[in-house]
Design a protein around this motif. Sequence first.
Motif, short mmCIF file in Angstrom:
data_model
loop_
_atom_site.label_atom_id
_atom_site.label_comp_id
_atom_site.label_asym_id
_atom_site.label_seq_id
_atom_site.Cartn_x
_atom_site.Cartn_y
_atom_site.Cartn_z
N LEU A 7 0.84 -1.20 0.00
CA LEU A 7 0.00 0.00 0.00
C LEU A 7 0.87 1.25 0.00
CD1 LEU A 7 -2.57 -1.35 2.60
CD2 LEU A 7 -2.99 -0.98 0.16
N GLY A 8 0.82 2.02 -1.09
CA GLY A 8 1.70 3.17 -1.27
C GLY A 8 3.04 2.73 -1.82
N THR A 9 3.03 2.10 -2.98
CA THR A 9 4.20 1.36 -3.45
C THR A 9 5.35 2.22 -3.94
OG1 THR A 9 4.82 -0.60 -4.73
CG2 THR A 9 3.47 1.06 -5.87
N GLY A 10 5.09 3.45 -4.43
CA GLY A 10 6.18 4.28 -4.94
C GLY A 10 6.91 3.60 -6.08
N VAL B 35 -0.33 -0.76 -4.77
CA VAL B 35 -1.28 0.35 -4.89
C VAL B 35 -0.57 1.66 -4.63
CG1 VAL B 35 -3.42 1.35 -4.00
CG2 VAL B 35 -3.16 -1.14 -4.10
N ASP B 36 -0.87 2.67 -5.44
CA ASP B 36 -0.36 4.02 -5.17
C ASP B 36 -1.38 5.03 -5.65
OD1 ASP B 36 2.75 5.02 -4.46
OD2 ASP B 36 1.45 6.55 -5.35
N ARG B 37 -1.44 6.16 -4.95
CA ARG B 37 -2.38 7.21 -5.34
C ARG B 37 -1.90 7.99 -6.56
NH1 ARG B 37 -3.23 10.30 0.28
NH2 ARG B 37 -1.05 9.71 0.49
N SER B 38 -0.61 7.91 -6.85
CA SER B 38 -0.02 8.68 -7.94
C SER B 38 0.11 7.82 -9.20
CB SER B 38 1.36 9.19 -7.52
OG SER B 38 2.12 9.62 -8.64
N GLU B 39 -0.48 8.29 -10.30
CA GLU B 39 -0.34 7.57 -11.57
C GLU B 39 1.12 7.58 -12.02
OE1 GLU B 39 -0.55 5.35 -14.58
OE2 GLU B 39 -2.47 5.72 -13.60
N ALA B 40 1.82 8.70 -11.79
CA ALA B 40 3.23 8.77 -12.19
C ALA B 40 4.08 7.76 -11.42
CB ALA B 40 3.75 10.19 -11.97
N ALA B 41 3.82 7.64 -10.12
CA ALA B 41 4.54 6.65 -9.33
C ALA B 41 4.19 5.24 -9.79
CB ALA B 41 4.22 6.81 -7.85
N ALA B 42 2.92 5.01 -10.09
CA ALA B 42 2.49 3.69 -10.54
C ALA B 42 3.21 3.29 -11.82
CB ALA B 42 0.98 3.66 -10.74
N PRO C 261 8.53 -10.37 -13.91
CA PRO C 261 7.54 -10.28 -14.98
C PRO C 261 6.34 -11.19 -14.74
CG PRO C 261 9.57 -11.37 -15.73
CD PRO C 261 9.85 -10.78 -14.40
N ASP C 262 5.15 -10.61 -15.00
CA ASP C 262 3.87 -11.34 -14.92
C ASP C 262 3.52 -11.82 -13.52
OD1 ASP C 262 3.61 -11.10 -17.74
OD2 ASP C 262 4.90 -12.85 -18.00
N ARG C 263 4.15 -11.22 -12.50
CA ARG C 263 3.85 -11.67 -11.14
C ARG C 263 3.31 -10.55 -10.26
NH1 ARG C 263 9.11 -13.82 -8.86
NH2 ARG C 263 7.76 -14.42 -7.11
N ALA C 264 3.07 -9.37 -10.84
CA ALA C 264 2.60 -8.25 -10.04
C ALA C 264 1.66 -7.38 -10.85
CB ALA C 264 3.78 -7.41 -9.54
N ALA C 265 0.68 -6.81 -10.16
CA ALA C 265 -0.24 -5.84 -10.76
C ALA C 265 -0.17 -4.56 -9.95
CB ALA C 265 -1.66 -6.38 -10.76
N VAL C 266 -0.27 -3.43 -10.62
CA VAL C 266 -0.20 -2.12 -9.96
C VAL C 266 -1.52 -1.40 -10.18
CG1 VAL C 266 1.02 0.08 -9.76
CG2 VAL C 266 2.30 -2.02 -10.30
N ALA C 267 -2.15 -0.99 -9.08
CA ALA C 267 -3.42 -0.28 -9.14
C ALA C 267 -3.23 1.16 -8.67
CB ALA C 267 -4.47 -0.97 -8.26
N VAL C 268 -3.98 2.07 -9.24
CA VAL C 268 -3.94 3.48 -8.84
C VAL C 268 -5.20 3.80 -8.06
CG1 VAL C 268 -3.86 5.87 -9.64
CG2 VAL C 268 -2.57 4.10 -10.86
N GLY C 269 -5.01 4.37 -6.87
CA GLY C 269 -6.16 4.75 -6.07
C GLY C 269 -5.79 4.92 -4.61
N ASP C 270 -6.77 5.34 -3.85
CA ASP C 270 -6.58 5.52 -2.42
C ASP C 270 -6.50 4.16 -1.75
OD1 ASP C 270 -6.81 7.52 -0.05
OD2 ASP C 270 -8.19 5.89 0.46
N TRP C 271 -5.70 4.09 -0.65
CA TRP C 271 -5.54 2.81 0.04
C TRP C 271 -6.88 2.19 0.43
CZ3 TRP C 271 -2.25 6.38 3.30
CH2 TRP C 271 -0.96 6.52 2.76
N LEU D 255 3.61 14.14 -1.63
CA LEU D 255 2.52 13.21 -1.41
C LEU D 255 3.01 11.97 -0.67
CD1 LEU D 255 -0.49 12.54 -2.05
CD2 LEU D 255 0.34 11.39 -4.12
N ALA D 256 4.28 11.60 -0.90
CA ALA D 256 4.84 10.41 -0.26
C ALA D 256 5.56 10.74 1.05
CB ALA D 256 5.83 9.73 -1.21
#
Length: 298
Positions: free
Chosen positions: A130-133, A153-160, A172-182, A223-224
């Motif tokens: 949560l808040g991956t940076g 998960v991160d709130r910043s699209e640029a960080a994501a 590769p193929d083992r992680a997904a990154v979502a943008v949004g509030d925790w 933000l971080a």
Amino acid sequence: MSPAGGGDADALRRMLTARLADVAGADAGLEARMIVERVTGLDAAGLLTRGDQPVSPDARAAAEAMLARRLAREPLSQIFGTRGFWTIDLDVTADVLTPRPDTETLIEAVLDFVDTDGRGRGHPWRILDLGTGSGCLPAALLTELPEARAVAVDRSEAAARVARGNLARIAPDRAAVAVGDWATALSAAPGHVFDLIVSNPPYIPTNEIRALDPEVARHEPHLALDGGDDGLEAYRVLAPVIARLLHPEGFACVEVGRGQARDVERLFGDLGLTTSVRNDLGRIGRCVTARHAAAVAP
């Protein structure tokens, strides 16, 4: 700006060390060596044994440009665009915090749990950050846990975007990154739980950010950094989210600032979680771990 030193690599290193003294202090020599290695292609051993190697005009110009940016207090990680963390090298931009050695304390805590849990490193662990940076935490864990999968998960699209690039390259193929509030990013998957939850949230009190080193206050994303009036705002949001998303036999670990561990323990304890504090190498309480009480009952 005057030409960067004499005609060889060692002279360039000495000049850079002298020029960097005011901004890098005791690390001036290290930073100078890293710049010379970067522009010449020499490694540490090569610089030691072939320091008399001539430096090309292009390499000298590149060193000059890096020096100018560093004298403006830009972090070396952003100048290089990379930073080492755990056993990996990560892409870094001004959109993410530079990964720091203290944060490796979280990796150590998680792996200690995994190694004593019984399921082992080969278990298909489900990881949430949560808040991956930069994605440093899941990237490091995925290198150690070969069957694990992660959601970051991160709130910043640029960080994501930075995290996606790092995770795609390292795991590769083992992680997904979502943008949004925790609290809401995973609301589309009610009931979904994770075995391992990690977070390095913002924890600097708002009125202390300006007093940080310029490398942080000017060049890293507020933000971080900004943890609200008392630095604990993020934990008040994170604690119930972690309590809800943590598997009954799972393990959570959050980074905290100096002097914050006991307050964060109370936030988790109020939700029925059992906590402990793990120190970093400087013997500062650096992370709070949390488990469901039933999982640790005798």
